[in-house]
Design a protein around this motif. Structure first.
Motif, mmCIF file in Angstrom:
data_model
loop_
_atom_site.group_PDB
_atom_site.id
_atom_site.type_symbol
_atom_site.label_atom_id
_atom_site.label_comp_id
_atom_site.label_asym_id
_atom_site.label_seq_id
_atom_site.Cartn_x
_atom_site.Cartn_y
_atom_site.Cartn_z
ATOM 1 N N SER A 1 0.343 1.984 -1.864
ATOM 2 C CA SER A 1 0.876 3.262 -2.322
ATOM 3 C C SER A 1 0.467 4.372 -1.359
ATOM 4 N N TRP A 2 1.237 5.464 -1.389
ATOM 5 C CA TRP A 2 0.934 6.605 -0.516
ATOM 6 C C TRP A 2 -0.378 7.271 -0.902
ATOM 7 N N LYS B 1 3.956 1.823 7.839
ATOM 8 C CA LYS B 1 4.102 1.310 6.482
ATOM 9 C C LYS B 1 5.317 0.394 6.337
ATOM 10 N N GLU C 1 6.505 11.402 -2.705
ATOM 11 C CA GLU C 1 5.085 11.105 -2.873
ATOM 12 C C GLU C 1 4.318 11.344 -1.579
ATOM 13 N N GLN C 2 4.884 10.926 -0.468
ATOM 14 C CA GLN C 2 4.225 11.100 0.826
ATOM 15 C C GLN C 2 4.018 12.578 1.139
#
Length: 301
Positions: A119-120, A172, A236-237
């Motif tokens: 996850s970020w 990623k 989210e990032q």
């Protein structure tokens, strides 16, 4: 047509739940676009809200200059991310295919695929632990070795924001994006390589004249499909990496919509910006598809 549907009714019934879900969660919310054209306030009904037409759209371009840095940041980061993701995956798939030890090749592929599942939140924690200006492990090591006089503020200095976002995305998604190219390489008939070897071609020549041309159509299709997402950012990032010192170089349209919609509760303005983003994205994918059709003869639609 009806006879064909009846003949394959089981397949259409299997597809029906997906069609219903897409309709509910992707098309029904479009009805909410009416908020952009009325003076809506939380707590009142849409029918009683005053009709303002395109006032919110005009204010985005006339009452502030936000669109300048928003479009600059969004296009710079997302275009850079698209190019770096496709290029790194393209090259990585070719290099991975050239590994003769299959066990080692599978190990490398697994290692590069693993970050896709992180996850970020964890990625931000790792980035902070490694690159924090005063306590980051890498900065401390470089200062201790005398390479730097002081740590680099990689997470806060605006000059590093674009490169950081692009590099983290490429890292990623490297393993995930390369799977499509690896599948395309596997589909290349082995006869081509055998014929090239008989003609005296070395490994580099086989890559240049067989592997790369066979991957170009896949690259073009991915480029067209992803061009429609140029204005969409991973919320989210950007939510995690945006701070008070780098926001001017890292704030993108999605963060701007979130700020005005959920933090400032200016729903009509946020909805108007979202609508503009949707139509620009649609126009981009049509233009890129047409350019590809005329330049290479290959297109998605």
């Amino acid at each position: 047509m009806i006879l064909k549907i009846f003949r394959h009714r089981e397949l259409y019934l299997m597809l029906l739940p997906a069609v219903v879900l897409v309709f509910i969660f992707w098309y029904v919310p479009i009805l909410g676009w009416i908020i952009a054209f009325v003076n809506y306030k939380p707590g009142i009904s849409l029918s009683s809200a005053e009709w303002v037409g395109f006032q919110q759209f005009k204010s985005f371009f006339t009452q502030s200059s936000d669109y300048i840095y928003l479009l600059r940041n969004t296009l710079a980061i997302n275009i850079g991310t698209l190019i770096s993701n496709l290029f790194t995956a393209f090259v990585f798939a070719i290099l991975l295919n050239e590994i003769r030890l299959r066990f080692f090749g599978r190990f490398i592929q697994t290692v590069t695929f693993f970050p896709f599942f992180i996850s970020w939140v964890i990625i931000y924690s790792l980035s902070n632990a490694l690159f924090a200006p005063s306590s980051g492990a890498i900065n401390e090591m470089l200062v201790e070795w005398g390479i730097l006089n002081e740590g680099i503020n990689l997470l806060g200095d605006p000059q590093y924001s674009w490169g950081l976002m692009i590099a983290l995305n490429a890292w990623k998604h490297l393993g995930y994006n390369s799977v499509i190219f690896i599948a395309s390489i596997v589909s290349i008939p082995s006869d081509y390589y055998e014929a090239a070897e008989i003609d005296g071609a070395n490994r580099f020549q086989k890559i240049w004249h067989i592997t790369i041309p066979a991957l170009i159509p896949t690259l073009i299709v991915l480029l067209i499909l992803n061009s429609g997402w140029i204005l969409n950012s991973n919320f989210e990032q950007f939510y995690l990496f945006t701070n008070g010192t780098n926001w001017e170089k890292i704030e993108v349209l999605d963060m701007y919509i979130y700020k005005y919609g959920l933090k400032l509760l200016n729903f009509p303005y946020a909805t108007a910006v979202g609508i503009m983003k949707t139509f620009i994205s649609l126009a981009l994918i049509i233009v890129v598809n047409e350019i590809s059709k005329r330049a290479t003869g290959k297109a998605v639609f």
